[in-house]
Design an enzyme around this catalytic site. Structure first.
Site, PDB file in Angstrom:
ATOM      1  N   LYS A 175      23.444  19.146  46.941  1.00 18.17           N
ATOM      2  CA  LYS A 175      23.650  18.870  48.487  1.00 18.17           C
ATOM      3  C   LYS A 175      25.045  19.795  48.920  1.00 18.17           C
ATOM      4  CE  LYS A 175      22.005  14.766  47.455  1.00 18.17           C
ATOM      5  NZ  LYS A 175      21.711  13.215  47.266  1.00 18.17           N
ATOM      6  N   ASP A 211      20.306   6.608  44.906  1.00 16.59           N
ATOM      7  CA  ASP A 211      19.560   5.820  45.950  1.00 16.59           C
ATOM      8  C   ASP A 211      18.103   5.514  45.726  1.00 16.59           C
ATOM      9  OD1 ASP A 211      19.004   8.625  45.780  1.00 16.59           O
ATOM     10  OD2 ASP A 211      19.306   9.056  47.961  1.00 16.59           O
TER      11      ASP A 211
HETATM   12  P1  ADP Z   1      20.465  10.921  53.329  1.00 18.22           P
HETATM   13  O1  ADP Z   1      19.230  11.530  52.805  1.00 18.22           O
HETATM   14  O2  ADP Z   1      21.464  12.050  53.385  1.00 18.22           O
HETATM   15  O3  ADP Z   1      20.933   9.832  52.551  1.00 18.22           O
HETATM   16  P2  ADP Z   1      18.843  10.203  55.620  1.00 18.22           P
HETATM   17  O4  ADP Z   1      18.126   9.470  54.956  1.00 18.22           O
HETATM   18  O5  ADP Z   1      19.488   9.704  56.849  1.00 18.22           O
HETATM   19  O6  ADP Z   1      20.313  10.429  54.784  1.00 18.22           O
HETATM   20  O7  ADP Z   1      18.372  11.590  55.823  1.00 18.22           O
HETATM   21  C1  ADP Z   1      19.022  12.521  56.723  1.00 18.22           C
HETATM   22  C2  ADP Z   1      18.147  13.939  56.699  1.00 18.22           C
HETATM   23  O8  ADP Z   1      16.901  13.668  57.343  1.00 18.22           O
HETATM   24  C3  ADP Z   1      18.878  14.818  57.485  1.00 18.22           C
HETATM   25  O9  ADP Z   1      19.251  15.761  57.104  1.00 18.22           O
HETATM   26  C4  ADP Z   1      17.247  15.460  58.166  1.00 18.22           C
HETATM   27  O10 ADP Z   1      16.880  16.669  57.256  1.00 18.22           O
HETATM   28  C5  ADP Z   1      16.493  14.547  58.118  1.00 18.22           C
HETATM   29  N1  ADP Z   1      16.110  13.748  59.531  1.00 18.22           N
HETATM   30  C6  ADP Z   1      16.872  13.356  60.162  1.00 18.22           C
HETATM   31  N2  ADP Z   1      16.467  12.796  61.491  1.00 18.22           N
HETATM   32  C7  ADP Z   1      15.273  13.285  61.326  1.00 18.22           C
HETATM   33  C8  ADP Z   1      14.028  13.273  62.119  1.00 18.22           C
HETATM   34  N3  ADP Z   1      14.346  12.539  63.245  1.00 18.22           N
HETATM   35  N4  ADP Z   1      12.878  13.792  61.641  1.00 18.22           N
HETATM   36  C9  ADP Z   1      12.747  14.302  60.553  1.00 18.22           C
HETATM   37  N5  ADP Z   1      13.805  14.487  59.496  1.00 18.22           N
HETATM   38  C10 ADP Z   1      15.108  13.800  60.147  1.00 18.22           C
HETATM   39 MG    MG Z   2      20.225   7.938  51.802  1.00 17.99          MG
END
Ligand code: ADP
Ligand code: MG
Length: 469
Positions: A175, A211
């Site tokens: 990341k 996670d």
């Molecule tokens: P992380 O993986 O960083 O813990 P999340 O599970 O919230 O956090 O994932 C965030 C990622 O999900 C964003 O970087 C984006 O790529 C994707 N994302 C966010 N909103 C949407 C959406 N509405 N549709 C598809 N992908 C999404």
């Molecule tokens: Mg997450």
């Protein structure tokens, strides 16, 4: 001759045909996108490769799958009680959480998000961990709990080699992090040292996890058949409950454990070249535009960080070939990273609803006023890329279900891509069923495994410790 079940599988994994009045154009686009479409034979081949890579990984032979032992040998049993801290690093936000568990259920939750400056993410590790410790103290003191001994579960969502439940050696940053001097070091020890140097709280780090593991654990509090944890967010990874006697890498003394959670680290599936045969010219460009070229091959086919970029690369190619947006060209669409995965979800929603509203709105951001054919093509591209992602994830999950040989498995999923994409879940349900018809499974959404799951893992760690004392 295809056997009947294979024919059903083959036909079911196709997407709807592109419907254009201009037949030559339709054919050209379909031809260009054939490389994105997987046949049932290819799906079966990927299953064989995934199975083989998993087996190699678990037997400590060279493999693109790390199959890391998490040393979490049991699931929550409903007795988890007390106050716990969780530290979540590696998601979109860095968070500190205080969670109160009663009968294994989170009854109270205080959360604070902190910002990590870019220089802290990429300089030396010492200031980074000092900052993490500062945030923990700051939070604990604001809760008035500085004199209370608080067990902490550390969600550190990066590839690590674990020597025990509380030792996690960083293999590589991913990341937006890159503090070179932390690689090959124990992230838990760095955090413990930084907390000890401050000495202003009584926080005790008792477990490290990622996670994916937190998601499995959190899922287990919702559904007792949960045995797989899956993340479809910025990145992608999965973990599962393995029989302890099958796991060779096990450093501390064993205490009769029957099972243990294995972190597959499937984002890196194919980094040794075994998946190159499905790599398209669009994937090559996506990889070339990424931060870490030639790594996280599987993640780059499926996860939120990349799905929109794949769509963008295909749209640009069609635009340059004169097959799309012929009335205007868009400069902003040429910028890597400009087409985020959120847009793919919006456009897919239009396809599901049979309308154009979101598609037009998204294209307007790129100063494009599409005609009817443009809209159909853009929707088609989003469908093809999303569908391939759903199929690839399903292929690995089906293989995992076969490998686990359990009567019934619930798959706990978290991540914004899964939550917001309108069709991933239904495609996954369909494809997994087709790929492994005899297996009983269910997909559930486990909310905030990296927070709640960490507190529960800390409670499990204490339970194991007290039993051994
Ligand atoms: P992380 O993986 O960083 O813990 P999340 O599970 O919230 O956090 O994932 C965030 C990622 O999900 C964003 O970087 C984006 O790529 C994707 N994302 C966010 N909103 C949407 C959406 N509405 N549709 C598809 N992908 C999404
Ligand atoms: Mg997450």
């Amino acid at each position: 001759m295809m056997v009947p079940t294979e024919r059903v599988l083959h036909e079911s994994i196709q997407v709807n045909a592109l419907d254009l009045t201009d037949d030559v154009k339709r054919q050209k686009i379909a031809n260009l996108l054939t490389q994105m479409r997987l046949s049932s034979a290819t799906a079966r081949k990927i299953q064989d490769i995934f199975r083989s890579e998993m087996n190699k990984g678990i037997h400590l032979q060279p493999s693109s799958l790390q199959m890391e032992n998490t040393y979490i040998p049991e699931l929550p049993d409903g007795t988890e009680e007390g106050l716990f801290l969780a530290l979540d690093l590696g998601g979109t936000n860095f968070r500190v959480l205080l969670l109160e568990l009663v009968n294994g259920v989170v009854v109270r939750e205080d959360v604070k998000k902190y910002h990590i400056d870019a220089h802290l993410r990429t300089d030396s590790g010492i200031p980074l961990f000092e900052y993490l410790a500062e945030c923990v103290s700051n939070f604990v003191i604001s809760e008035g709990l500085q004199d209370v001994e608080l067990p902490l579960g550390f969600t550190f969502s990066f590839p690590m080699i674990q020597h025990s439940l509380e030792i996690g050696i960083l293999v590589t940053w991913t990341k937006s992090f890159n503090c070179p001097d932390v690689v090959n070091k124990d992230a838990v020890q760095l955090l413990k040292d930084a907390l000890a140097r401050r000495g202003d709280t009584r926080v005790k780090v008792v477990a490290v996890l990622n996670d994916t593991t937190g998601t499995l654990i959190q899922g287990a509090t919702q559904d007792r058949h949960t045995a797989i944890g899956l993340i479809l967010g910025t990145g992608s990874n999965a973990c599962y409950l393995e029989r302890a006697d099958k796991v060779e890498h096990w450093e501390p003394e064993r205490h009769g454990e029957r099972e243990v959670i294995i972190d597959i680290e499937w984002g890196a599936f194919g980094d040794n070249g075994v998946l190159d045969f499905i790599k398209t010219e669009f994937d090559l460009e996506n990889d070339a535009n990424s931060l870490m070229v030639n790594s996280f091959t599987f993640e780059k086919y499926i996860s939120g960080k990349y799905l929109g970029e794949i769509v963008r690369i295909i749209l640009v190619r069609l635009m340059k070939d004169g097959l799309l947006f012929t009335r205007q060209t868009s400069e902003s669409l040429l910028i890597p990273g400009s087409f985020i995965t959120d847009y793919v979800s919006l456009i897919e929603q239009d396809t599901v609803d049979g309308c154009w509203l979101h598609t037009k709105e998204v294209l307007a951001k790129f100063h494009i006023v599409p005609d009817e054919e443009d809209i159909k093509i853009v929707q088609y591209v989003c469908e093809v890329a999303s569908n391939r992602a759903a199929l690839l994830v399903s292929i690995c999950l089906a293989t995992l279900l076969d490998h686990m040989e359990r009567e019934e498995v619930t798959i706990a999923v978290d991540g914004s891509l899964y939550k917001h994409h309108p069709r991933l879940e239904s495609w996954m349900n369909k494809y997994i069923s087709l790929l492994t018809p005899a297996r009983k499974f269910k997909l559930i959404h486990a909310q905030d495994g990296s927070g709640k799951g960490a507190a529960i893992v800390a409670a499990i760690a204490l339970r194991i410790k007290s039993r051994l004392e």
